[in-house]
Design an enzyme around this catalytic site. Structure first.
Site, PDB file in Angstrom:
ATOM      1  N   ASP A   9      41.894  44.648  40.044  1.00  0.00           N
ATOM      2  CA  ASP A   9      40.987  44.851  41.179  1.00  0.00           C
ATOM      3  C   ASP A   9      39.988  43.707  41.194  1.00  0.00           C
ATOM      4  O   ASP A   9      39.866  42.954  40.226  1.00  0.00           O
ATOM      5  CB  ASP A   9      40.270  46.202  41.062  1.00  0.00           C
ATOM      6  CG  ASP A   9      39.458  46.560  42.303  1.00  0.00           C
ATOM      7  OD1 ASP A   9      39.735  45.989  43.379  1.00  0.00           O
ATOM      8  OD2 ASP A   9      38.546  47.399  42.208  1.00  0.00           O
ATOM      9  N   SER A  10      39.256  43.598  42.295  1.00  0.00           N
ATOM     10  CA  SER A  10      38.220  42.574  42.391  1.00  0.00           C
ATOM     11  C   SER A  10      37.023  42.925  41.510  1.00  0.00           C
ATOM     12  O   SER A  10      36.300  42.043  41.053  1.00  0.00           O
ATOM     13  CB  SER A  10      37.758  42.416  43.840  1.00  0.00           C
ATOM     14  OG  SER A  10      37.295  43.651  44.350  1.00  0.00           O
ATOM     15  N   TYR A  41      36.115  41.153  47.605  1.00  0.00           N
ATOM     16  CA  TYR A  41      37.271  40.550  48.259  1.00  0.00           C
ATOM     17  C   TYR A  41      37.258  40.705  49.777  1.00  0.00           C
ATOM     18  O   TYR A  41      37.881  39.916  50.487  1.00  0.00           O
ATOM     19  CB  TYR A  41      38.557  41.194  47.728  1.00  0.00           C
ATOM     20  CG  TYR A  41      39.141  40.517  46.515  1.00  0.00           C
ATOM     21  CD1 TYR A  41      38.475  39.495  45.847  1.00  0.00           C
ATOM     22  CD2 TYR A  41      40.374  40.913  46.024  1.00  0.00           C
ATOM     23  CE1 TYR A  41      39.015  38.890  44.734  1.00  0.00           C
ATOM     24  CE2 TYR A  41      40.937  40.313  44.910  1.00  0.00           C
ATOM     25  CZ  TYR A  41      40.254  39.305  44.270  1.00  0.00           C
ATOM     26  OH  TYR A  41      40.809  38.706  43.172  1.00  0.00           O
ATOM     27  N   GLY A  42      36.596  41.740  50.261  1.00  0.00           N
ATOM     28  CA  GLY A  42      36.647  42.043  51.688  1.00  0.00           C
ATOM     29  C   GLY A  42      36.090  40.955  52.583  1.00  0.00           C
ATOM     30  O   GLY A  42      36.319  40.964  53.792  1.00  0.00           O
ATOM     31  N   CYS A  73      43.555  47.465  44.660  1.00  0.00           N
ATOM     32  CA  CYS A  73      42.603  46.900  45.615  1.00  0.00           C
ATOM     33  C   CYS A  73      43.262  46.881  46.979  1.00  0.00           C
ATOM     34  O   CYS A  73      44.316  46.255  47.154  1.00  0.00           O
ATOM     35  CB  CYS A  73      42.217  45.486  45.185  1.00  0.00           C
ATOM     36  SG  CYS A  73      41.192  44.597  46.378  1.00  0.00           S
ATOM     37  N   ASN A  74      42.674  47.570  47.947  1.00  0.00           N
ATOM     38  CA  ASN A  74      43.252  47.621  49.285  1.00  0.00           C
ATOM     39  C   ASN A  74      43.276  46.253  49.945  1.00  0.00           C
ATOM     40  O   ASN A  74      44.257  45.873  50.584  1.00  0.00           O
ATOM     41  CB  ASN A  74      42.470  48.606  50.153  1.00  0.00           C
ATOM     42  CG  ASN A  74      42.751  50.048  49.805  1.00  0.00           C
ATOM     43  OD1 ASN A  74      43.628  50.691  50.357  1.00  0.00           O
ATOM     44  ND2 ASN A  74      41.998  50.576  48.847  1.00  0.00           N
ATOM     45  N   SER A  75      42.192  45.495  49.809  1.00  0.00           N
ATOM     46  CA  SER A  75      42.118  44.177  50.449  1.00  0.00           C
ATOM     47  C   SER A  75      43.231  43.267  49.955  1.00  0.00           C
ATOM     48  O   SER A  75      43.866  42.552  50.735  1.00  0.00           O
ATOM     49  CB  SER A  75      40.753  43.531  50.180  1.00  0.00           C
ATOM     50  OG  SER A  75      39.711  44.277  50.771  1.00  0.00           O
ATOM     51  N   CYS A 183      39.039  51.874  50.137  1.00  0.00           N
ATOM     52  CA  CYS A 183      38.695  50.881  49.123  1.00  0.00           C
ATOM     53  C   CYS A 183      38.585  51.638  47.814  1.00  0.00           C
ATOM     54  O   CYS A 183      37.963  52.710  47.768  1.00  0.00           O
ATOM     55  CB  CYS A 183      37.376  50.187  49.462  1.00  0.00           C
ATOM     56  SG  CYS A 183      36.744  49.117  48.141  1.00  0.00           S
ATOM     57  N   THR A 184      39.165  51.106  46.747  1.00  0.00           N
ATOM     58  CA  THR A 184      39.173  51.851  45.487  1.00  0.00           C
ATOM     59  C   THR A 184      37.783  51.991  44.872  1.00  0.00           C
ATOM     60  O   THR A 184      37.587  52.807  43.970  1.00  0.00           O
ATOM     61  CB  THR A 184      40.116  51.185  44.468  1.00  0.00           C
ATOM     62  OG1 THR A 184      39.781  49.792  44.324  1.00  0.00           O
ATOM     63  CG2 THR A 184      41.568  51.310  44.929  1.00  0.00           C
ATOM     64  N   HIS A 185      36.819  51.215  45.352  1.00  0.00           N
ATOM     65  CA  HIS A 185      35.440  51.402  44.899  1.00  0.00           C
ATOM     66  C   HIS A 185      34.820  52.687  45.455  1.00  0.00           C
ATOM     67  O   HIS A 185      33.935  53.277  44.834  1.00  0.00           O
ATOM     68  CB  HIS A 185      34.566  50.219  45.342  1.00  0.00           C
ATOM     69  CG  HIS A 185      34.679  49.012  44.482  1.00  0.00           C
ATOM     70  ND1 HIS A 185      35.713  48.109  44.594  1.00  0.00           N
ATOM     71  CD2 HIS A 185      33.887  48.542  43.485  1.00  0.00           C
ATOM     72  CE1 HIS A 185      35.545  47.134  43.713  1.00  0.00           C
ATOM     73  NE2 HIS A 185      34.440  47.377  43.034  1.00  0.00           N
TER      74      HIS A 185
END
EC number: 5.1.1.3
Length: 268
Positions: A9-10, A41-42, A73-75, A183-185
């Site tokens: 992930d970022s 990352y977005g 990470c979705n982005s 978003c995984t956050h």
């Protein structure tokens, strides 16, 4: 024995994915790689995100002889999965916004997607909506600031509820009944989001679906085996920049036994 799962992930929002993986595979070895040098990352250009992620993930997967890669990470998932699958001989699992299940359960046929600006604008996101939520009204809400609030919370800082309320104001005025955390956050902030938007709203994320997919792959027969001469810390964290002491403490609490830098000439 297959190699460890490499979760990428970022930032450390991907810990929400790790938590779900551990629920179904508590004994599975996992390593975590986060590109905190380029967080969030977005807001990155697509070309920069693709070139950086691909080289970073491939290098680390080879270094630890990973058995499977999870792009948590979705982005990144919207852009790099195809390339990674072409260049790696091991399975690569990505994260897809939970549009399909949201459309199935929304009683008002009115759902929202809360994600980074990058995920919101990707053609892949529109394709998901067209394919699975054609009969729903879908509102899109983009925020990178929520990513940093989640990072701060994981580092031990109390969530700034006043700032959160401001960021969620457009959602609060909507009549949607189901909100996809794209978003995984964002699952890190689920309690605070519910507090702001009301307990009746349904929050959905992709963590369980990703964990189930990983479990399915690990139960298959096609996973490569680790080489007998490879020795790796199966609970290591790899970073692309220095991290705060609070984050180090959280990672230790998650069971990771070492935190070390990822060295690469292709990060910038």
């Amino acid at each position: 024995m297959s190699g460890p799962i490499l979760i990428f992930d970022s930032g450390i929002g991907g810990l929400s994915i790790l938590d779900e993986i551990r629920k179904v595979m508590p004994q599975q070895s996992c390593c975590y790689l986060f590109d905190n040098a380029r967080l969030p990352y977005g807001e990155l250009e697509e070309s920069e995100l693709i070139s950086g992620c691909v080289s970073l993930i491939i290098e680390q997967a080879m270094r630890i002889n990973a058995g499977i890669v999870v792009v948590a990470c979705n982005s990144a998932s919207t852009l790099v999965l195809t390339t990674l699958r072409e260049q790696l001989s091991i399975p690569v699992v990505g994260v897809v916004p939970a549009i399909k299940p949201a459309a199935k359960i929304s009683k008002r046929r009115h759902i929202g997607l809360l994600a980074t600006p990058g995920t919101i604008k990707r053609p892949y996101t529109k394709q998901l909506i067209d394919a699975f939520a054609e009969d729903c009204r879908v509102e899109l809400f983009g925020s990178s600031e929520l990513v940093m609030l989640a990072e701060a919370k994981l580092a031990g800082t109390a969530v700034d509820m006043q700032k959160l309320e401001l960021l969620l104001a457009p959602i609060r005025t909507s009549e949607l009944d189901t909100l996809v955390l794209g978003c995984t956050h964002f699952p890190v902030l689920a309690t605070e989001i519910k507090q702001s938007l009301g307990q009746s709203i349904i929050l959905l994320d992709s963590g369980k679906a990703v964990a189930d997919r990983v479990l399915s792959l690990l139960k298959g027969n096609g996973l490569p085996k680790t080489a007998s001469n490879k020795v790796v810390d199966y609970s290591a964290v790899f970073t692309t920049d220095d991290i705060a002491q609070g984050l180090k403490k959280r990672l230790v609490e998650e069971g990771f036994t070492s935190i070390e830098p990822h060295s690469s000439t292709n990060l910038r």
